[in-house]
Design a protein around this motif. Structure first.
Motif, short mmCIF file in Angstrom:
data_model
loop_
_atom_site.label_atom_id
_atom_site.label_comp_id
_atom_site.label_asym_id
_atom_site.label_seq_id
_atom_site.Cartn_x
_atom_site.Cartn_y
_atom_site.Cartn_z
N MET A 39 0.83 -1.21 0.00
CA MET A 39 0.00 0.00 0.00
C MET A 39 0.87 1.26 0.00
SD MET A 39 -3.10 -0.57 -0.28
CE MET A 39 -3.93 -2.14 -0.41
N LYS A 40 1.97 1.21 0.75
CA LYS A 40 2.83 2.37 0.84
C LYS A 40 3.42 2.68 -0.55
CE LYS A 40 5.88 4.46 4.13
NZ LYS A 40 6.47 4.31 5.45
N ARG A 41 3.93 1.63 -1.20
CA ARG A 41 4.54 1.79 -2.51
C ARG A 41 3.50 2.29 -3.52
NH1 ARG A 41 4.81 -2.09 -6.23
NH2 ARG A 41 4.38 -3.70 -4.69
N LEU A 42 2.30 1.75 -3.41
CA LEU A 42 1.24 2.09 -4.37
C LEU A 42 0.74 3.52 -4.24
CD1 LEU A 42 -1.35 -0.84 -4.57
CD2 LEU A 42 -0.15 0.25 -6.46
N TYR A 43 0.50 3.92 -2.98
CA TYR A 43 -0.31 5.13 -2.80
C TYR A 43 0.32 6.24 -1.94
CZ TYR A 43 -4.19 2.42 -4.71
OH TYR A 43 -4.99 1.68 -5.52
N PHE A 44 1.50 5.99 -1.39
CA PHE A 44 2.01 6.96 -0.42
C PHE A 44 2.11 8.38 -0.99
CE2 PHE A 44 5.35 9.09 2.11
CZ PHE A 44 4.72 9.05 3.33
N HIS A 45 2.54 8.49 -2.25
CA HIS A 45 2.71 9.83 -2.85
C HIS A 45 1.39 10.61 -2.88
CE1 HIS A 45 1.42 7.15 -6.00
NE2 HIS A 45 1.34 8.11 -6.90
N ARG A 46 0.29 9.88 -3.15
CA ARG A 46 -1.01 10.56 -3.19
C ARG A 46 -1.57 10.81 -1.78
NH1 ARG A 46 -3.03 11.14 -7.94
NH2 ARG A 46 -1.86 10.11 -9.57
N ASP A 47 -1.38 9.81 -0.93
CA ASP A 47 -1.91 9.93 0.43
C ASP A 47 -1.27 11.11 1.16
OD1 ASP A 47 -3.51 7.72 0.02
OD2 ASP A 47 -2.04 6.33 0.83
N SER A 48 0.02 11.30 0.96
CA SER A 48 0.72 12.39 1.64
C SER A 48 0.14 13.73 1.22
CB SER A 48 2.21 12.42 1.28
OG SER A 48 2.76 11.16 1.41
N GLU A 49 -0.13 13.85 -0.09
CA GLU A 49 -0.70 15.11 -0.58
C GLU A 49 -2.08 15.37 0.02
OE1 GLU A 49 -0.76 15.13 -4.88
OE2 GLU A 49 1.37 14.59 -4.92
N ARG A 50 -2.85 14.30 0.15
CA ARG A 50 -4.23 14.42 0.64
C ARG A 50 -4.26 14.80 2.12
NH1 ARG A 50 -5.52 9.65 0.38
NH2 ARG A 50 -5.66 9.55 -1.88
N GLY A 51 -3.29 14.32 2.86
CA GLY A 51 -3.18 14.64 4.29
C GLY A 51 -4.02 13.72 5.16
N THR A 52 -3.81 13.84 6.48
CA THR A 52 -4.47 12.95 7.44
C THR A 52 -5.98 13.10 7.43
OG1 THR A 52 -2.53 13.21 8.86
CG2 THR A 52 -4.47 12.23 9.86
N LYS A 53 -6.45 14.35 7.48
CA LYS A 53 -7.89 14.59 7.56
C LYS A 53 -8.61 14.06 6.31
CE LYS A 53 -11.65 16.71 9.29
NZ LYS A 53 -12.62 15.98 8.47
N GLY A 54 -8.09 14.37 5.14
CA GLY A 54 -8.71 13.94 3.89
C GLY A 54 -8.73 12.42 3.76
N THR A 55 -7.65 11.79 4.20
CA THR A 55 -7.56 10.33 4.11
C THR A 55 -8.51 9.69 5.13
OG1 THR A 55 -5.27 10.53 3.38
CG2 THR A 55 -5.96 8.37 4.18
N TYR A 56 -8.59 10.29 6.31
CA TYR A 56 -9.53 9.78 7.33
C TYR A 56 -10.98 9.87 6.81
CZ TYR A 56 -12.23 9.25 11.57
OH TYR A 56 -13.15 8.82 12.49
N ASP A 57 -11.30 10.97 6.16
CA ASP A 57 -12.66 11.12 5.63
C ASP A 57 -13.00 10.04 4.60
OD1 ASP A 57 -13.01 13.29 7.25
OD2 ASP A 57 -12.68 14.80 5.70
N TRP A 58 -12.00 9.66 3.78
CA TRP A 58 -12.20 8.58 2.83
C TRP A 58 -12.46 7.27 3.56
CZ3 TRP A 58 -13.15 7.57 -2.10
CH2 TRP A 58 -12.93 8.57 -3.05
N LEU A 59 -11.69 7.03 4.62
CA LEU A 59 -11.87 5.81 5.42
C LEU A 59 -13.29 5.72 5.95
CD1 LEU A 59 -10.82 3.29 7.00
CD2 LEU A 59 -10.13 4.86 8.82
N VAL A 60 -13.79 6.84 6.49
CA VAL A 60 -15.14 6.86 7.05
C VAL A 60 -16.17 6.55 5.96
CG1 VAL A 60 -16.90 8.38 8.07
CG2 VAL A 60 -14.55 8.44 8.93
N GLU A 61 -15.93 7.09 4.77
CA GLU A 61 -16.85 6.83 3.66
C GLU A 61 -16.86 5.35 3.29
OE1 GLU A 61 -16.91 9.89 0.65
OE2 GLU A 61 -17.42 8.38 -0.86
N GLU A 62 -15.67 4.75 3.27
CA GLU A 62 -15.58 3.32 2.91
C GLU A 62 -16.23 2.44 3.97
OE1 GLU A 62 -14.86 2.18 0.13
OE2 GLU A 62 -13.81 3.82 -0.83
N VAL A 63 -16.10 2.84 5.24
CA VAL A 63 -16.75 2.09 6.32
C VAL A 63 -18.27 2.16 6.13
CG1 VAL A 63 -17.17 2.02 8.82
CG2 VAL A 63 -14.84 2.30 7.96
#
Lengths: 86, 86
Positions: B1-25
């Motif tokens: 996952m790190k290799r695949l997505y880290f570059h995008r996840d870093s740009e999105r930031g913690t809050k944005g990534t957390y919001d995606w997680l909540v949506e997927e849940v």
């Protein structure tokens, strides 16, 4: 997780276990927002644990599900690293 | 996952990534409620993927966090299987 908790998770049922998962995801959000690294680590563990519990009672293999979808490349663009423009 | 997505996840930031997680849940909850096993499997994979992304950008080792807390016994009652009375 199955050995540890399956007997309780089965009794609680899918909906009850899902509700616990949602609560733990909320607690993870609070820990991250507070910048509390130690708490966040524990909440990550809890979210994984409840997700595993939920997978167990719905008889879905969590690891297999993840590998099926994300097997070393992005399921959308099929690149690694992902090159999607989202 | 790190290799695949880290570059995008870093740009999105913690809050944005957390919001995606909540949506997927949320989507996982819908798939379970609908009793759609195939969809549920995919949503489990997505929740794991977003959880891993979130752990990567907060520099927390998800696997280590889970093992630290749930190392073959219940962290509350210390039994396996768990004997807590909750």
């Amino acid at each position: 997780m199955k050995r540890l908790y399956f007997h309780r998770d089965s009794e609680r049922g899918t909906k009850g276990t899902y509700d616990w998962l949602v609560e733990e995801v909320g607690e993870l959000g609070e820990a991250l927002e507070a910048g509390d690294r130690r708490a966040a680590e524990k909440e990550f563990a809890d979210v994984i644990a409840w997700l595993a519990s939920l997978a167990n009672i719905t008889e879905i293999d969590l690891e297999k599900a993840a590998i099926n979808k994300y097997n070393g490349k992005c399921p959308k663009c099929e690149h690694s690293p992902c090159q999607c423009s989202f």
